[in-house]
Scaffold this active site. Structure first.
Site, mmCIF file in Angstrom:
data_model
loop_
_atom_site.group_PDB
_atom_site.id
_atom_site.type_symbol
_atom_site.label_atom_id
_atom_site.label_comp_id
_atom_site.label_asym_id
_atom_site.label_seq_id
_atom_site.Cartn_x
_atom_site.Cartn_y
_atom_site.Cartn_z
ATOM 1 N N GLU A 210 55.996 45.562 43.217
ATOM 2 C CA GLU A 210 55.041 44.467 42.986
ATOM 3 C C GLU A 210 55.630 43.287 42.215
ATOM 4 O O GLU A 210 55.088 42.863 41.192
ATOM 5 C CB GLU A 210 53.784 45.030 42.297
ATOM 6 C CG GLU A 210 53.157 46.136 43.135
ATOM 7 C CD GLU A 210 51.975 46.857 42.473
ATOM 8 O OE1 GLU A 210 51.605 46.473 41.348
ATOM 9 O OE2 GLU A 210 51.441 47.791 43.089
ATOM 10 N N ASN A 251 58.813 46.814 47.099
ATOM 11 C CA ASN A 251 57.513 47.315 47.542
ATOM 12 C C ASN A 251 56.403 46.430 46.966
ATOM 13 O O ASN A 251 56.437 46.090 45.780
ATOM 14 C CB ASN A 251 57.391 48.756 46.983
ATOM 15 C CG ASN A 251 56.206 49.531 47.503
ATOM 16 O OD1 ASN A 251 55.934 49.523 48.695
ATOM 17 N ND2 ASN A 251 55.517 50.233 46.601
ATOM 18 N N HIS A 287 47.150 48.764 50.826
ATOM 19 C CA HIS A 287 45.837 49.008 50.208
ATOM 20 C C HIS A 287 44.865 48.008 50.833
ATOM 21 O O HIS A 287 44.764 46.860 50.397
ATOM 22 C CB HIS A 287 45.919 48.830 48.688
ATOM 23 C CG HIS A 287 46.759 49.878 48.031
ATOM 24 N ND1 HIS A 287 46.434 51.216 48.089
ATOM 25 C CD2 HIS A 287 47.911 49.802 47.336
ATOM 26 C CE1 HIS A 287 47.349 51.918 47.434
ATOM 27 N NE2 HIS A 287 48.269 51.086 46.977
ATOM 28 N N GLU A 315 51.665 53.090 50.857
ATOM 29 C CA GLU A 315 50.522 53.555 50.044
ATOM 30 C C GLU A 315 49.206 53.324 50.776
ATOM 31 O O GLU A 315 48.219 52.869 50.189
ATOM 32 C CB GLU A 315 50.487 52.815 48.694
ATOM 33 C CG GLU A 315 51.783 52.902 47.906
ATOM 34 C CD GLU A 315 51.746 52.165 46.566
ATOM 35 O OE1 GLU A 315 50.656 51.822 46.083
ATOM 36 O OE2 GLU A 315 52.829 51.930 46.002
ATOM 37 N N ASP A 317 45.677 53.022 52.290
ATOM 38 C CA ASP A 317 44.274 53.450 52.230
ATOM 39 C C ASP A 317 43.406 52.272 52.668
ATOM 40 O O ASP A 317 43.830 51.127 52.582
ATOM 41 C CB ASP A 317 43.857 54.019 50.854
ATOM 42 C CG ASP A 317 44.244 53.188 49.642
ATOM 43 O OD1 ASP A 317 44.359 51.950 49.771
ATOM 44 O OD2 ASP A 317 44.426 53.777 48.560
HETATM 45 O O1 9MR Z 1 47.739 56.148 42.013
HETATM 46 C C1 9MR Z 1 48.182 55.638 40.772
HETATM 47 C C2 9MR Z 1 47.099 55.874 39.745
HETATM 48 O O2 9MR Z 1 46.928 57.248 39.538
HETATM 49 C C3 9MR Z 1 47.454 55.177 38.456
HETATM 50 O O3 9MR Z 1 46.386 55.291 37.557
HETATM 51 C C4 9MR Z 1 47.763 53.728 38.743
HETATM 52 C C5 9MR Z 1 48.133 52.994 37.482
HETATM 53 O O4 9MR Z 1 48.344 51.657 37.727
HETATM 54 O O5 9MR Z 1 48.817 53.628 39.682
HETATM 55 C C6 9MR Z 1 48.442 54.153 40.893
HETATM 56 O O6 9MR Z 1 49.381 53.918 41.903
HETATM 57 C C7 9MR Z 1 49.699 52.555 42.157
HETATM 58 C C8 9MR Z 1 51.119 52.526 42.652
HETATM 59 O O7 9MR Z 1 51.955 53.141 41.716
HETATM 60 C C9 9MR Z 1 51.587 51.124 42.952
HETATM 61 N N1 9MR Z 1 50.678 50.439 43.840
HETATM 62 C C10 9MR Z 1 49.272 50.494 43.483
HETATM 63 C C11 9MR Z 1 48.837 51.926 43.248
HETATM 64 C C12 9MR Z 1 47.348 51.986 42.909
HETATM 65 O O8 9MR Z 1 47.085 51.388 41.682
#
Ligand code: 9MR
Length: 398
Positions: A210, A251, A287, A315, A317
């Site tokens: 990001e 990513n 997402h 990722e 969804d």
């Molecule tokens: O799925 C992850 C969640 O359990 C955490 O709380 C969160 C913290 O920011 O991160 C989530 O995963 C993220 C991923 O690492 C990067 N892209 C966005 C995802 C959703 O927030």
């Protein structure tokens, strides 16, 4: 609600002492079809799916579930998302972690370990900076090793996630007083130590996560503030030196279609390549929001591949407002949208695969971040396949 706490040890007895805020008493019902009551279990317990209609709070086992199978070979002509993907030279994967709700939950583990459904595992949280280097220079790989080795044991390829990100950073990083020399040393040491630790176990690393804002400008993270865009090159070079076999990804989210952000990410890839920086792929997180799927995903994927990058949908969804007014219609629409995204990977030669960000609506991150939204994944809260599953399956089926 899903707790994101990672088990750093098995202090189960201690955890049971802290049941003061428990909502559902141990062994009482916490879910199942038609259940409208409370769903939260006491600490040290989890909401175990006993069948489609009944879930109850059970003491969390201290070891991951091991009752699986028998499974079907993913290379055989049988049904399964990864099985279909493999026969197209691609992969289908899921995120998951060393938490009660995932590997210790037999309903979850039974599906996750099935090689015909998933060939790839991404640790959702445990390889991140706050988990691996919570204290400067002190590395702890306990949970990261647990989930990584669990995935390998069940034949998964591991997508490493993630080495440099602006979130889930310990305070010593975000609140530190840095100059370019000191932060560069810290970043290099983190990436080198983590990538060296997992050397040989990771097939893709999300090295940089990001890096952009939606308008295509660089995100003003601590790394960018102190090091400018050079932090990206520093991280990629350190990762390549530590684990030369891993494919290195940059990513991001909101980069599925052609827009300012995906253009910035692509231009970054081109620039890194032109400068001889080791980088192999663009991770498109995926997402997405039902009803707002970009119409030009394939166009975007084509220009990424034309620049010499491989692609992975990292990722995926597709969320919606819950409960939907008309669930049948909403789920059918979501299935069609999953099919659109899946097709984009299917028809793009160097799209290596697709990973969903957990596979069951029970364990999705969405409801805790987007209030009133959810139902974003191919399996429902009771581990039943939704139309979304079949939208993916029919698209991948050779
Ligand atoms: O799925 C992850 C969640 O359990 C955490 O709380 C969160 C913290 O920011 O991160 C989530 O995963 C993220 C991923 O690492 C990067 N892209 C966005 C995802 C959703 O927030």
């Amino acid at each position: 609600m899903r707790s994101h706490s990672i088990l750093s040890s098995f202090g189960i007895l201690a955890a049971f002492a802290a049941t003061a805020n428990a909502v559902v008493p141990l062994y009482d019902r916490c879910g199942g079809e038609g259940w409208t009551g409370e769903t939260e279990c006491p600490e040290g317990a989890y909401c175990m799916v006993l069948n489609q209609w009944w879930s109850s709070c059970q003491p969390a086992p201290v070891v991951p579930c091991t009752t699986f199978g028998p499974y079907i070979n993913p290379n055989s002509k049988t049904d399964g998302l990864n099985s279909f993907a493999v026969r197209r030279g691609k992969y289908f994967g899921t995120a998951g972690d060393w938490v009660y709700e995932d590997v210790m939950n037999c309903s979850w583990a039974r599906i996750a370990t099935d090689p015909s459904e998933f060939g790839v595992l991404t640790p959702g949280n445990s390889q991140k900076w706050d988990s691996t280097e919570a204290t400067q220079g002190v590395f702890n790989f306990e949970t990261a090793d647990n989930i990584t080795n669990w995935g390998l044991k069940y034949g998964k390829k591991i997508r490493g996630h993630t080495l440099v990100w602006h979130q889930q950073l310990p305070d010593w990083v975000t609140g530190g007083t840095w100059n370019a020399t000191t932060l560069k040393a810290v970043l290099k040491n983190h990436v080198t130590t983590v990538a060296t630790h997992f050397k040989g176990k990771i097939f893709h690393w999300d090295v940089v996560n990001e890096p952009f804002n939606d308008d295509g400008t660089f995100r003003n993270s601590i790394f960018y503030q102190i090091l400018g865009e050079s932090y990206i090159e520093i991280a990629l070079r350190a990762a390549a030196a530590a684990d030369p076999a891993a494919k290195l990804y940059i990513n991001d989210y909101n980069v599925e279609g052609v827009n300012a952000k995906s253009t910035a990410l692509l231009n970054l890839f081109k620039k890194l390549k032109a400068c001889g920086v080791p980088v192999h792929g663009i991770g498109v997180q995926g997402h997405l929001i039902s009803g707002q799927i970009p119409g030009d995903i394939e166009v975007n994927f084509n220009r990424i591949v034309a620049a010499g990058a491989e692609i992975y949908i990292t990722e995926l969804d597709i969320r919606m407002v819950v409960p939907p007014a008309n669930q049948t219609a909403a789920y059918e629409q979501q299935a069609a949208e999953y099919a659109i995204v899946t097709k984009a990977c299917k028809v793009t030669g160097r799209c290596i695969g697709i990973t969903v960000w957990n596979f069951t609506d029970k364990n999705s991150w969405i409801p805790s971040v987007f209030a009133g939204q959810g139902d974003a994944l191919p399996w429902d809260k009771n581990f039943q396949k939704k139309p979304a599953y079949y939208g993916i399956a029919k698209t991948l089926k050779p």
